[in-house]
Design a protein around this motif. Structure first.
Motif, PDB file in Angstrom:
ATOM      1  N   SER A 239       0.831  -1.206   0.000  1.00  0.00           N
ATOM      2  CA  SER A 239       0.000   0.000   0.000  1.00  0.00           C
ATOM      3  C   SER A 239       0.868   1.260   0.000  1.00  0.00           C
ATOM      4  CB  SER A 239      -0.939   0.005   1.210  1.00  0.00           C
ATOM      5  OG  SER A 239      -0.214   0.168   2.417  1.00  0.00           O
ATOM      6  N   GLY A 240       1.990   1.206   0.710  1.00  0.00           N
ATOM      7  CA  GLY A 240       2.904   2.342   0.704  1.00  0.00           C
ATOM      8  C   GLY A 240       3.463   2.600  -0.685  1.00  0.00           C
ATOM      9  N   ARG A 241       3.772   1.521  -1.391  1.00  0.00           N
ATOM     10  CA  ARG A 241       4.285   1.674  -2.754  1.00  0.00           C
ATOM     11  C   ARG A 241       3.203   2.206  -3.693  1.00  0.00           C
ATOM     12  NH1 ARG A 241       7.349  -4.209  -2.972  1.00  0.00           N
ATOM     13  NH2 ARG A 241       9.110  -3.634  -1.602  1.00  0.00           N
ATOM     14  N   LEU A 242       1.978   1.715  -3.500  1.00  0.00           N
ATOM     15  CA  LEU A 242       0.875   2.208  -4.334  1.00  0.00           C
ATOM     16  C   LEU A 242       0.652   3.701  -4.098  1.00  0.00           C
ATOM     17  CD1 LEU A 242      -1.814  -0.627  -4.071  1.00  0.00           C
ATOM     18  CD2 LEU A 242      -0.381  -0.061  -6.038  1.00  0.00           C
ATOM     19  N   ALA A 243       0.718   4.117  -2.832  1.00  0.00           N
ATOM     20  CA  ALA A 243       0.530   5.531  -2.516  1.00  0.00           C
ATOM     21  C   ALA A 243       1.631   6.376  -3.148  1.00  0.00           C
ATOM     22  CB  ALA A 243       0.501   5.737  -1.005  1.00  0.00           C
ATOM     23  N   ALA A 244       2.867   5.908  -3.052  1.00  0.00           N
ATOM     24  CA  ALA A 244       3.987   6.638  -3.649  1.00  0.00           C
ATOM     25  C   ALA A 244       3.835   6.719  -5.164  1.00  0.00           C
ATOM     26  CB  ALA A 244       5.309   5.973  -3.276  1.00  0.00           C
ATOM     27  N   ALA A 245       3.415   5.606  -5.768  1.00  0.00           N
ATOM     28  CA  ALA A 245       3.221   5.597  -7.222  1.00  0.00           C
ATOM     29  C   ALA A 245       2.095   6.540  -7.632  1.00  0.00           C
ATOM     30  CB  ALA A 245       2.923   4.176  -7.697  1.00  0.00           C
ATOM     31  N   GLY A 246       1.008   6.513  -6.854  1.00  0.00           N
ATOM     32  CA  GLY A 246      -0.108   7.398  -7.163  1.00  0.00           C
ATOM     33  C   GLY A 246       0.275   8.862  -7.046  1.00  0.00           C
ATOM     34  N   PHE A 247       0.995   9.191  -5.988  1.00  0.00           N
ATOM     35  CA  PHE A 247       1.414  10.576  -5.791  1.00  0.00           C
ATOM     36  C   PHE A 247       2.379  11.003  -6.897  1.00  0.00           C
ATOM     37  CE2 PHE A 247       3.637  14.033  -3.437  1.00  0.00           C
ATOM     38  CZ  PHE A 247       2.525  14.794  -3.127  1.00  0.00           C
ATOM     39  N   ALA A 248       3.280  10.101  -7.276  1.00  0.00           N
ATOM     40  CA  ALA A 248       4.231  10.405  -8.350  1.00  0.00           C
ATOM     41  C   ALA A 248       3.508  10.646  -9.672  1.00  0.00           C
ATOM     42  CB  ALA A 248       5.235   9.266  -8.494  1.00  0.00           C
ATOM     43  N   LEU A 249       2.477   9.854  -9.956  1.00  0.00           N
ATOM     44  CA  LEU A 249       1.711  10.052 -11.187  1.00  0.00           C
ATOM     45  C   LEU A 249       1.031  11.424 -11.200  1.00  0.00           C
ATOM     46  CD1 LEU A 249       0.025   6.562 -11.739  1.00  0.00           C
ATOM     47  CD2 LEU A 249       1.614   7.714 -13.298  1.00  0.00           C
ATOM     48  N   ILE A 250       0.499  11.825 -10.060  1.00  0.00           N
ATOM     49  CA  ILE A 250      -0.159  13.132  -9.988  1.00  0.00           C
ATOM     50  C   ILE A 250       0.857  14.252 -10.179  1.00  0.00           C
ATOM     51  CG2 ILE A 250      -1.300  14.743  -8.420  1.00  0.00           C
ATOM     52  CD1 ILE A 250      -2.873  12.388  -7.311  1.00  0.00           C
ATOM     53  N   ILE A 251       1.978  14.192  -9.472  1.00  0.00           N
ATOM     54  CA  ILE A 251       2.999  15.239  -9.590  1.00  0.00           C
ATOM     55  C   ILE A 251       3.546  15.292 -11.010  1.00  0.00           C
ATOM     56  CG2 ILE A 251       5.256  16.006  -8.796  1.00  0.00           C
ATOM     57  CD1 ILE A 251       2.950  16.407  -6.801  1.00  0.00           C
ATOM     58  N   ALA A 252       3.796  14.122 -11.610  1.00  0.00           N
ATOM     59  CA  ALA A 252       4.302  14.095 -12.986  1.00  0.00           C
ATOM     60  C   ALA A 252       3.289  14.704 -13.948  1.00  0.00           C
ATOM     61  CB  ALA A 252       4.632  12.660 -13.392  1.00  0.00           C
ATOM     62  N   SER A 253       2.032  14.417 -13.730  1.00  0.00           N
ATOM     63  CA  SER A 253       0.991  14.982 -14.594  1.00  0.00           C
ATOM     64  C   SER A 253       0.925  16.495 -14.460  1.00  0.00           C
ATOM     65  CB  SER A 253      -0.371  14.367 -14.252  1.00  0.00           C
ATOM     66  OG  SER A 253      -0.368  12.970 -14.464  1.00  0.00           O
ATOM     67  N   LEU A 254       1.006  16.988 -13.232  1.00  0.00           N
ATOM     68  CA  LEU A 254       0.977  18.432 -13.012  1.00  0.00           C
ATOM     69  C   LEU A 254       2.161  19.126 -13.674  1.00  0.00           C
ATOM     70  CD1 LEU A 254      -0.040  18.531  -9.235  1.00  0.00           C
ATOM     71  CD2 LEU A 254      -1.498  19.043 -11.195  1.00  0.00           C
ATOM     72  N   ALA A 255       3.287  18.429 -13.752  1.00  0.00           N
ATOM     73  CA  ALA A 255       4.499  19.032 -14.305  1.00  0.00           C
ATOM     74  C   ALA A 255       4.629  18.848 -15.809  1.00  0.00           C
ATOM     75  CB  ALA A 255       5.730  18.438 -13.610  1.00  0.00           C
ATOM     76  N   LEU A 256       4.119  17.728 -16.340  1.00  0.00           N
ATOM     77  CA  LEU A 256       4.437  17.361 -17.719  1.00  0.00           C
ATOM     78  C   LEU A 256       3.274  17.441 -18.692  1.00  0.00           C
ATOM     79  CD1 LEU A 256       6.710  14.262 -16.967  1.00  0.00           C
ATOM     80  CD2 LEU A 256       7.417  16.628 -17.400  1.00  0.00           C
ATOM     81  N   VAL A 257       2.045  17.266 -18.224  1.00  0.00           N
ATOM     82  CA  VAL A 257       0.896  17.351 -19.130  1.00  0.00           C
ATOM     83  C   VAL A 257       0.719  18.806 -19.536  1.00  0.00           C
ATOM     84  CG1 VAL A 257      -1.599  17.023 -19.349  1.00  0.00           C
ATOM     85  CG2 VAL A 257      -0.219  15.336 -18.129  1.00  0.00           C
ATOM     86  N   SER A 258       0.339  19.038 -20.782  1.00  0.00           N
ATOM     87  CA  SER A 258       0.229  20.401 -21.283  1.00  0.00           C
ATOM     88  C   SER A 258      -1.049  20.587 -22.074  1.00  0.00           C
ATOM     89  CB  SER A 258       1.441  20.728 -22.172  1.00  0.00           C
ATOM     90  OG  SER A 258       1.248  21.921 -22.887  1.00  0.00           O
ATOM     91  N   GLY A 259      -1.602  21.790 -22.010  1.00  0.00           N
ATOM     92  CA  GLY A 259      -2.786  22.115 -22.788  1.00  0.00           C
ATOM     93  C   GLY A 259      -2.513  22.230 -24.270  1.00  0.00           C
ATOM     94  N   ASP A 260      -1.254  22.170 -24.681  1.00  0.00           N
ATOM     95  CA  ASP A 260      -0.912  22.244 -26.094  1.00  0.00           C
ATOM     96  C   ASP A 260      -1.139  20.924 -26.817  1.00  0.00           C
ATOM     97  OD1 ASP A 260      -0.088  24.845 -25.736  1.00  0.00           O
ATOM     98  OD2 ASP A 260       1.986  24.283 -25.313  1.00  0.00           O
ATOM     99  N   ARG A 261      -1.426  19.876 -26.086  1.00  0.00           N
ATOM    100  CA  ARG A 261      -1.591  18.567 -26.692  1.00  0.00           C
ATOM    101  C   ARG A 261      -2.993  18.029 -26.411  1.00  0.00           C
ATOM    102  NH1 ARG A 261       1.532  19.822 -29.748  1.00  0.00           N
ATOM    103  NH2 ARG A 261       3.728  19.271 -29.929  1.00  0.00           N
ATOM    104  N   PRO A 262      -3.439  17.037 -27.162  1.00  0.00           N
ATOM    105  CA  PRO A 262      -4.804  16.512 -26.971  1.00  0.00           C
ATOM    106  C   PRO A 262      -5.068  16.112 -25.519  1.00  0.00           C
ATOM    107  CG  PRO A 262      -3.858  15.612 -28.974  1.00  0.00           C
ATOM    108  CD  PRO A 262      -2.749  16.358 -28.292  1.00  0.00           C
ATOM    109  N   TYR A 263      -6.195  16.571 -25.008  1.00  0.00           N
ATOM    110  CA  TYR A 263      -6.606  16.241 -23.643  1.00  0.00           C
ATOM    111  C   TYR A 263      -8.109  16.460 -23.536  1.00  0.00           C
ATOM    112  CZ  TYR A 263      -6.104  15.479 -18.662  1.00  0.00           C
ATOM    113  OH  TYR A 263      -6.186  14.937 -17.409  1.00  0.00           O
ATOM    114  N   PRO A 264      -8.846  15.568 -22.852  1.00  0.00           N
ATOM    115  CA  PRO A 264      -8.379  14.356 -22.180  1.00  0.00           C
ATOM    116  C   PRO A 264      -8.125  13.244 -23.199  1.00  0.00           C
ATOM    117  CG  PRO A 264     -10.737  14.524 -21.959  1.00  0.00           C
ATOM    118  CD  PRO A 264     -10.296  15.756 -22.703  1.00  0.00           C
TER     119      PRO A 264
END
Length: 680
Positions: A239-264
């Protein structure tokens, strides 16, 4: 957003409270708010909305499933809870926005706001912005629509119209596994649909329920899975690993996803999957991530996040409407004001409404029907002003509004043939031909909107130089050979490709070709653009044609063509002259185009920068104080004609255009008398 106001401590009792989920709400709403102040701060901050959708799907599905299991679920009670938790705050914001729009906006914008308010009250804000918003969510003009953010409420409200019914009809505890499997397939199909729809209709993909339902369903899947003990197979360590992975996915999305590309689309699985993992892991045990999310400041922001979301966007939109994009310090001040208002309205509106336990008819009547009726009355006042005496529509105001200058775009001219996609008939349309009188048009002006805004200038020069020309411009589509996809937005690639397939074969019928484009925009998409463009010019010249390349006009960041109109009602608004240095990127691309033309036979270069700039400083106004631009990146059609006249006064027919006249046969020469008698 409904999930912003959905309480974690449901009627099932305080033991269900998850402080970490309130912390997730805080991360989500702060990301959205910071993104709306500056996309550079949190490039993918808009995915905070997707995180809210997951939280909503989890909480509400869990509550419904528990009630169904106990045999006490009621649709009427469900919708009454929705009204208590959503309507009072939302209707308050809508009413405040309408009053401010009535006082501050020019009439056309006030009416647009009123229309969006009417659709919002009917839970159809997303449908309104899909159908009637000319720009995408990420386009600059959208930032001045004060109710744009209510699209997400529309998505949720539409989802919860049918989701409780589906659970009531098909959810059975003993078949939870099958239910989860079907919901997972539907959720994936929803994400995939976003990718399929986006190229043809990006607004539908962004705003509409079919492409967003998967995000709510992910939360619903976690709710059903945890209610039936499926999470018990996860160890405490995992569960600790899942939480870390989930948090990492959110932070990566906030940093790397861009409105210049297709979304959602499938990419939205990253932030929503991360949110689902965090909720799932927190159900198994308390992790380091959940302890961080449960910090008191985050929890407090999470509790007021619904109000914060509703307040922050109108405050930013009204500021942008009058004063432009806020500077960082101003943006942070607006966020602080939004949080302060949120705390106040959370105490005075949200909490009392949510804890009201009167008869159901009083809930629907007092918290929705009556305030919605007040909103409808204000909407009618704005949309149908003939029936009311509004101070802002007095004869004096209307006269001043009509007198206030506002420039017109090139594409508004009937002789400027700028289209979204070229059809074969567009290249034979007689209205697209300008210049000197004659029976044929041996010259063509080809490009995008940055070519369209030169039509007036070329028309004036062509009259003097003695040639006739056709113009064809394709919105956001460069004049290049081959596939334009690397240089244009995905939403434009198909129409651009189809347009070029029609235009390029027709170029052979002309003796001279004038090219222009938003070179810097395409070069930002791909460093290969200029090479491709220059190859295109070289190939055309190699066919024995004269090619004239017109350079990029300087951009005027911060220019608002309607500033003089807005200043009639907007407090402290002034419209000073904007003076900007020539952008380095514009200077570089123009220098490269100029150098290329000097090295190639039959290719000429012409630049309007000397007419718009002096000593490296450029202004949006001419010497008489008249605005030259339509928007930050385009000249007005009137200014385009005036530039042509200035060119002729300063130098006569420029060499580049004189070369066109020289290249024409006698049969292509127009009647000289017709040239001198035509006027604008």
């Amino acid at each position: 957003m409904r999930e912003l106001n959905e309480s974690v401590d449901s009627p099932r009792g305080p033991s269900n409270y998850r402080a970490d989920i309130d912390g997730m709400r805080a991360i989500a709403v702060l990301s959205v708010m910071l993104y709306h102040v500056s996309t550079a701060w949190v490039p993918g901050g808009f995915v905070g909305v997707d995180i809210f959708f997951v939280i909503s799907g989890y909480l509400i599905t869990r509550n419904i499933a528990v009630d169904l299991g106990r045999g006490r679920f009621s649709l009427i009670d469900f919708y009454a809870r929705r009204v208590r938790r959503i309507a009072p705050m939302m209707l308050t914001i809508v009413l405040v926005v309408l009053v401010l729009a009535m006082v501050l906006f020019i009439p056309v914008d006030a009416r647009a706001t009123a229309k969006s308010a009417a659709w919002s009250v009917a839970s159809l804000a997303n449908v309104y912005f899909w159908l009637f918003q000319d720009n995408s969510y990420f386009a600059a003009p959208s930032a001045e629509s004060p109710l744009l953010h209510l699209w997400s409420l529309g998505v949720e409200e539409q989802f919860y119209l049918f989701w409780p019914l589906l659970l009531l009809l098909f959810y059975r505890a003993r078949r939870a596994g099958l239910f989860c499997a079907i919901a997972a397939v539907v959720a994936f199909a929803s994400f995939a649909l976003g990718n399929l729809v986006y190229p043809r209709d990006p607004a539908f993909a962004y705003y509409m329920l079919p492409t967003r339902a998967g995000e709510l369903l992910l939360g619903a899947l976690v709710a059903v899975a945890t209610l039936h003990g499926m999470h018990e197979r996860i160890s405490a360590k995992a569960s600790g690993r899942l939480a870390a992975a989930g948090f990492a996915l959110i932070i990566a999305s906030l940093a790397l996803v861009s409105g210049d590309r297709p979304y959602p689309g499938l990419i939205a699985i990253a932030p929503t999957g991360g949110a689902a993992l965090l909720i799932l892991a927190g159900t198994v045990r308390t992790t380091r991530v959940s302890r961080f999310l449960a910090l008191r400041p985050l929890v407090r922001v999470g509790l007021i996040s619904y109000s914060a979301y509703l307040w922050h966007w109108p405050l930013l939109a009204f500021y942008r409407y009058g004063y432009g994009q806020p500077k960082p310090a101003t943006g942070l001040a607006i966020i602080a004001i939004a949080l302060a208002l949120s705390e106040l309205t959370y105490r005075l509106i949200e909490q009392p409404a949510r804890h009201f336990r009167g008869p159901l008819w009083k809930v629907f009547a007092g918290q929705y029907v009556l305030p919605a009726t007040v909103v409808a009355a204000v909407v009618a006042t704005i949309i149908f002003p003939a029936n009311f005496q509004l101070p802002w529509l007095s004869a004096t105001y209307r006269a001043r509004l009509a007198a206030a200058r506002a420039t017109a775009p090139a594409f508004a001219s009937p002789n400027v043939c700028q289209v979204a996609q070229v059809q074969s008939g567009d290249l034979s349309d007689p209205d697209c031909v300008l210049g000197a009188a004659g029976n044929s048009a041996p010259v063509i002006l080809w490009g995008d909107s940055n070519a369209a805004h030169y039509v007036g200038m070329v028309d004036e020069i062509a009259l003097k130089a003695g040639f006739r020309f056709r113009n064809i411009e394709v919105t956001a589509c460069p004049p290049v050979e081959g596939d334009p996809a690397p240089f244009v937005a995905p939403t434009r690639a198909g129409k651009c490709r189809a347009s070029l397939a029609v235009i390029r074969p027709e170029i052979g019928h002309y003796k001279a070709v004038i090219l222009s484009a938003a070179y810097t925009t395409y070069a930002n998409e791909s460093p290969d653009f200029l090479s491709r463009f220059l190859d295109t010019a070289r190939h055309i010249a190699g066919e024995g044609k004269v090619v004239v390349i017109i350079g990029k006009a300087p951009a005027m960041d911060g220019y608002d063509r309607r500033c003089w109109q807005k200043a009639l009602s907007y407090p402290f608004l002034t419209c000073p002259e904007i003076v900007r240095p020539i952008e380095p990127a514009v200077a570089r691309v123009n220098d490269r185009l100029r150098h290329f033309a000097t090295q190639m036979p039959n290719i000429f270069y012409f630049d309007v920068t000397p007419l718009l700039c002096s000593d490296g400083r450029c202004s949006e106004r001419d010497d008489e104080g008249r605005d030259l631009y339509y928007d930050e990146d385009h000249l007005s059609i009137a200014a385009s004609h005036e530039l042509g006249k200035e060119v002729l006064q300063a130098t006569g027919v420029p060499d580049a255009f004189a070369a066109i006249g020289t290249s024409l046969d006698a049969d292509d020469k127009p009647n000289r008398r017709a040239i001198t008698t035509r006027s604008h």
